[in-house]
Enzyme design. Structure first.
Site, PDB file in Angstrom:
ATOM      1  N   VAL A  68      41.954  50.387  25.837  1.00 27.23           N
ATOM      2  CA  VAL A  68      42.281  51.812  25.797  1.00 27.23           C
ATOM      3  C   VAL A  68      43.232  52.155  24.650  1.00 27.23           C
ATOM      4  O   VAL A  68      43.424  53.335  24.344  1.00 27.23           O
ATOM      5  CB  VAL A  68      42.878  52.304  27.133  1.00 27.23           C
ATOM      6  CG1 VAL A  68      41.838  52.267  28.229  1.00 27.23           C
ATOM      7  CG2 VAL A  68      44.133  51.527  27.501  1.00 27.23           C
ATOM      8  N   SER A 143      52.796  55.857  39.514  1.00 30.84           N
ATOM      9  CA  SER A 143      53.253  54.742  40.344  1.00 30.84           C
ATOM     10  C   SER A 143      54.401  55.200  41.217  1.00 30.84           C
ATOM     11  O   SER A 143      55.168  56.099  40.838  1.00 30.84           O
ATOM     12  CB  SER A 143      53.718  53.578  39.463  1.00 30.84           C
ATOM     13  OG  SER A 143      54.418  52.611  40.228  1.00 30.84           O
ATOM     14  N   TYR A 156      57.666  49.646  32.591  1.00 31.97           N
ATOM     15  CA  TYR A 156      56.586  50.111  33.461  1.00 31.97           C
ATOM     16  C   TYR A 156      56.915  51.481  34.054  1.00 31.97           C
ATOM     17  O   TYR A 156      56.114  52.423  33.960  1.00 31.97           O
ATOM     18  CB  TYR A 156      56.351  49.088  34.563  1.00 31.97           C
ATOM     19  CG  TYR A 156      55.229  49.423  35.497  1.00 31.97           C
ATOM     20  CD1 TYR A 156      53.906  49.191  35.139  1.00 31.97           C
ATOM     21  CD2 TYR A 156      55.482  49.969  36.757  1.00 31.97           C
ATOM     22  CE1 TYR A 156      52.862  49.502  36.000  1.00 31.97           C
ATOM     23  CE2 TYR A 156      54.446  50.277  37.625  1.00 31.97           C
ATOM     24  CZ  TYR A 156      53.141  50.044  37.243  1.00 31.97           C
ATOM     25  OH  TYR A 156      52.120  50.345  38.094  1.00 31.97           O
ATOM     26  N   ALA A 158      59.164  53.700  33.160  1.00 27.62           N
ATOM     27  CA  ALA A 158      59.345  54.752  32.159  1.00 27.62           C
ATOM     28  C   ALA A 158      57.996  55.268  31.668  1.00 27.62           C
ATOM     29  O   ALA A 158      57.802  56.483  31.498  1.00 27.62           O
ATOM     30  CB  ALA A 158      60.175  54.225  30.988  1.00 27.62           C
ATOM     31  N   LYS A 160      55.172  55.175  33.330  1.00 29.51           N
ATOM     32  CA  LYS A 160      54.545  55.910  34.427  1.00 29.51           C
ATOM     33  C   LYS A 160      55.201  57.279  34.628  1.00 29.51           C
ATOM     34  O   LYS A 160      54.530  58.255  34.982  1.00 29.51           O
ATOM     35  CB  LYS A 160      54.602  55.089  35.711  1.00 29.51           C
ATOM     36  CG  LYS A 160      53.746  53.831  35.682  1.00 29.51           C
ATOM     37  CD  LYS A 160      52.271  54.150  35.514  1.00 29.51           C
ATOM     38  CE  LYS A 160      51.402  52.919  35.663  1.00 29.51           C
ATOM     39  NZ  LYS A 160      49.959  53.208  35.532  1.00 29.51           N
TER      40      LYS A 160
END
Length: 254
Positions: A68, A143, A156, A158, A160
């Site tokens: 991606v 999350s 992770y 931050a 999300k």
């Protein structure tokens, strides 16, 4: 047959992260609801398995092997769909380090996948929907980590949190085009991504989650896939800019 409001027959969905975990469960459920599903992931073997599961159940699926972070490949894959009604941007990576240990390359990699990958997928999907004048639904993957401070999860959580703000902003901007944008913020879910952690630490984390969750269990990919299906279909036609939290009832899933 699904209830009419959950019937996606004749519609097309694009799912990133479809080779395993929540992405695979989502692709299978959207296909079961009648959608033609374009499955994207960098794991070619996992994609073949996902497609086989869908076609064996009588569904329709196409696969796109891509990362991606490769915007050109992502754009081409989205453009290959005859039409686009649903995007489920699920691809993501996990990284653990304390704030003081976090390196620039750690932050760059996690944001490239978990935020920019979602941003680019939403941009390409929204442009396709606007050009075709097709009402649609974009679903991002946030999350439960965005709801509290979790030591070791700066990169992770931050990224999300950025996805949450992206979701709200897109909802405001795309509403006039009849495109809805919502996020799913799961609690702890058993997936290949969480299984990569040390087994003892994972068991400890799961037990802590179970103790805090009123439903008394951790999540399974199918639990999250059903939340995505709800946001993808007409049952949520008046819902946009929202964060759906399937987390067993706990506000601190990590």
């Amino acid at each position: 047959m699904p209830l009419k409001a959950y019937d996606l027959t004749g519609r097309t969905a694009f799912v990133t992260g479809a080779a395993s975990g929540i992405g695979r469960a989502t692709a299978r459920l959207l296909a079961e609801a009648g959608a033609t599903v374009h499955c994207a992931d960098r794991d070619e073997k996992g994609l073949r398995e996902t497609r086989a599961l869908i076609t064996e159940a009588g569904g329709s699926a196409r696969t796109h092997t891509l990362d991606v972070t490769d915007r050109a490949r992502l754009r081409a894959a989205v453009a290959s769909a005859d039409r686009l009604d649903v995007l489920a941007a699920i691809a993501g990576v996990m990284h653990t380090s304390t704030v003081l240990e976090t390196r620039d390359e750690d932050l760059d990699r996690v944001f490239a996948v978990n935020f920019k990958g979602v941003l680019h997928a939403c941009q390409e999907a929204a442009r396709a929907m606007i050009a075709a004048k097709t009402p649609g639904s974009l679903i991002t993957m946030a999350s439960g980590a965005v709801d509290a401070a979790h030591p070791g999860l700066l990169c992770y959580s931050a990224a999300k949190a950025a996805v949450v703000q992206l979701t709200r902003t897109l909802a405001a901007e795309l509403g006039p085009y009849a495109i809805r944008v919502n996020a799913v913020a799961p609690g702890w879910v058993r997936t290949p991504m969480t299984d990569r952690h040390d087994a003892a630490l994972q068991h400890q984390a799961e037990q802590a989650m179970i103790r805090r969750a009123p439903l008394g269990r951790v999540g399974e990919p199918e639990d999250i896939a059903h939340a995505v299906l709800h946001l993808a279909c007409d049952a949520s036609a008046f819902t946009t800019g929202q964060i759906l939290r399937p987390n067993g009832g706990t506000a601190m899933p990590w």
